[in-house]
Design a protein around this motif. Structure first.
Motif, PDB file in Angstrom:
ATOM      1  N   GLN A  43       5.265  -7.981  -4.807  1.00 49.77           N
ATOM      2  CA  GLN A  43       4.534  -7.042  -4.231  1.00 49.77           C
ATOM      3  C   GLN A  43       5.002  -5.920  -4.146  1.00 49.77           C
ATOM      4  N   THR A  73      -4.731 -14.915  -6.584  1.00 48.82           N
ATOM      5  CA  THR A  73      -4.683 -14.591  -4.895  1.00 48.82           C
ATOM      6  C   THR A  73      -4.261 -12.964  -5.049  1.00 48.82           C
ATOM      7  N   ASN A  74      -5.586 -11.702  -4.882  1.00 51.05           N
ATOM      8  CA  ASN A  74      -4.742 -10.997  -5.010  1.00 51.05           C
ATOM      9  C   ASN A  74      -4.988 -10.247  -3.442  1.00 51.05           C
ATOM     10  N   ASN A  75      -4.029  -9.100  -3.062  1.00 54.09           N
ATOM     11  CA  ASN A  75      -4.000  -8.631  -1.413  1.00 54.09           C
ATOM     12  C   ASN A  75      -3.584  -6.999  -2.078  1.00 54.09           C
ATOM     13  N   TYR A  76      -4.791  -5.606  -1.257  1.00 56.09           N
ATOM     14  CA  TYR A  76      -4.759  -4.876  -1.269  1.00 56.09           C
ATOM     15  C   TYR A  76      -4.312  -4.630   0.225  1.00 56.09           C
ATOM     16  N   ASN A  98     -10.508 -10.520   4.875  1.00 53.07           N
ATOM     17  CA  ASN A  98      -9.812  -8.993   5.206  1.00 53.07           C
ATOM     18  C   ASN A  98      -9.513  -8.961   6.551  1.00 53.07           C
ATOM     19  N   ARG A 117     -13.356 -14.443   7.261  1.00 48.79           N
ATOM     20  CA  ARG A 117     -12.965 -15.007   5.970  1.00 48.79           C
ATOM     21  C   ARG A 117     -14.299 -15.106   5.294  1.00 48.79           C
ATOM     22  N   ALA A 149      -6.407  -4.696   5.556  1.00 51.26           N
ATOM     23  CA  ALA A 149      -5.547  -5.305   4.247  1.00 51.26           C
ATOM     24  C   ALA A 149      -7.172  -6.385   4.012  1.00 51.26           C
ATOM     25  N   SER A 182      -8.769 -11.202  11.888  1.00 54.08           N
ATOM     26  CA  SER A 182      -9.270 -11.827  10.887  1.00 54.08           C
ATOM     27  C   SER A 182     -10.704 -12.125  10.039  1.00 54.08           C
ATOM     28  N   SER A 242      -8.102  -9.122   0.856  1.00 55.71           N
ATOM     29  CA  SER A 242      -7.872 -10.110  -1.020  1.00 55.71           C
ATOM     30  C   SER A 242      -9.171 -10.921  -1.378  1.00 55.71           C
ATOM     31  N   GLN A 246       0.215  -9.689  -5.197  1.00 55.64           N
ATOM     32  CA  GLN A 246       0.104 -10.896  -6.063  1.00 55.64           C
ATOM     33  C   GLN A 246       0.858 -11.952  -6.012  1.00 55.64           C
ATOM     34  N   LYS A 288     -12.576 -14.219   0.262  1.00 61.01           N
ATOM     35  CA  LYS A 288     -12.394 -13.171   0.349  1.00 61.01           C
ATOM     36  C   LYS A 288     -12.377 -12.705   1.812  1.00 61.01           C
TER      37      LYS A 288
END
Length: 244
Positions: A61, A111-114, A169, A203, A141, A201, A143, A84, A167
């Motif tokens: 991170q 898994t990619n997170n932003y 958020n 999903r 966020a 959240s 992912s 990641q 996916k």
């Protein structure tokens, strides 16, 4: 006596230089990172079978932020985070009684997170150079994940499946604690200590069954918790400029 007066004067000047970096009008640029790796290996053996499994997870991170002091010791700004998560799960089974029950599987997930959002931070100085911080964040966020599975039977038959998703958020509100040591009038070394949080959240995941039937799965949830633990500690640096 003159030496004592000179020493006190230098101390006051040094202290003023440090504290000036959290005065109104000052700006800051910060960066931090955190890396965590877990490994697990297990073996099991009986008269009829032998099996072993290996699990590896890696989590990296990186965060950065830009802040502005609207008042002395009160900073507002915006922060962003990219991370990641990778996991590998390898399982092997050898059946000595029924050889056709033996198989080997290898699963991988990435898994990619932003995340991005505003923050407000208050500084509480314990000494001239050491300060505790209390930070409130509002974070949005999202992912995405990709999973692959390779499967080999004892007969040499090979199967491979892959899927995109889920996916997700979420929106998070948190209050976190930290500590900062001002090594000079321009730089501080930072450590985040964890905090309390609440998030909401959603999903979405596209799935396909073995029969070729596709469907969409959606979930929504709310959760909160306390994250004061050594695993949540992250280290960083800040650079201060401008101000008085």
């Amino acid at each position: 006596m003159k030496r004592l007066i000179l020493s006190i004067s230098l101390l006051l000047v040094s202290t003023a230089g440090v504290l000036a970096q959290t005065s109104a009008g000052t700006m800051s640029i910060s960066g931090s990172g955190n890396y965590k790796e877990d490994r697990l290996k297990e073996t099991s053996e009986t008269e009829v079978y032998y099996q072993k499994s290996k699990y590896i997870s890696k989590n990296l991170q990186i965060s950065s932020s830009v802040g502005y002091f609207i008042m002395d010791n009160i900073e507002v700004g915006i922060t962003g985070t990219a991370s990641q998560y990778r996991s590998i799960n390898h399982f092997e089974r050898q059946d000595t009684s029924l050889i056709f029950n033996s198989y080997n599987s290898l699963g991988k997930t990435i898994t990619n997170n932003y995340a991005v959002g505003p923050f407000v931070r208050k500084y509480f100085f314990l000494t001239e150079r050491l300060a505790l911080t209390a930070t409130s964040n509002l974070i949005y966020a999202f992912s995405s994940a990709r999973t692959t599975l390779e499967y080999t039977t004892s007969r040499g038959e090979e199967y491979e499946n892959s899927s995109e998703g889920p996916k997700s958020n979420w929106l998070t509100v948190d209050l976190s604690a930290g500590v900062r040591y001002f090594a000079s009038s321009k730089f501080s070394v930072n450590a985040g200590l964890g905090g309390i949080y609440y998030n909401r959240s959603s999903r979405k995941e596209n799935k396909t069954t073995n029969e070729g039937i596709s469907y969409v799965r959606k979930d929504m949830g709310n959760n909160g918790g306390i994250s004061f633990s050594p695993q949540y500690i992250n280290l960083g640096l800040s650079y201060y400029f401008g101000g008085n």
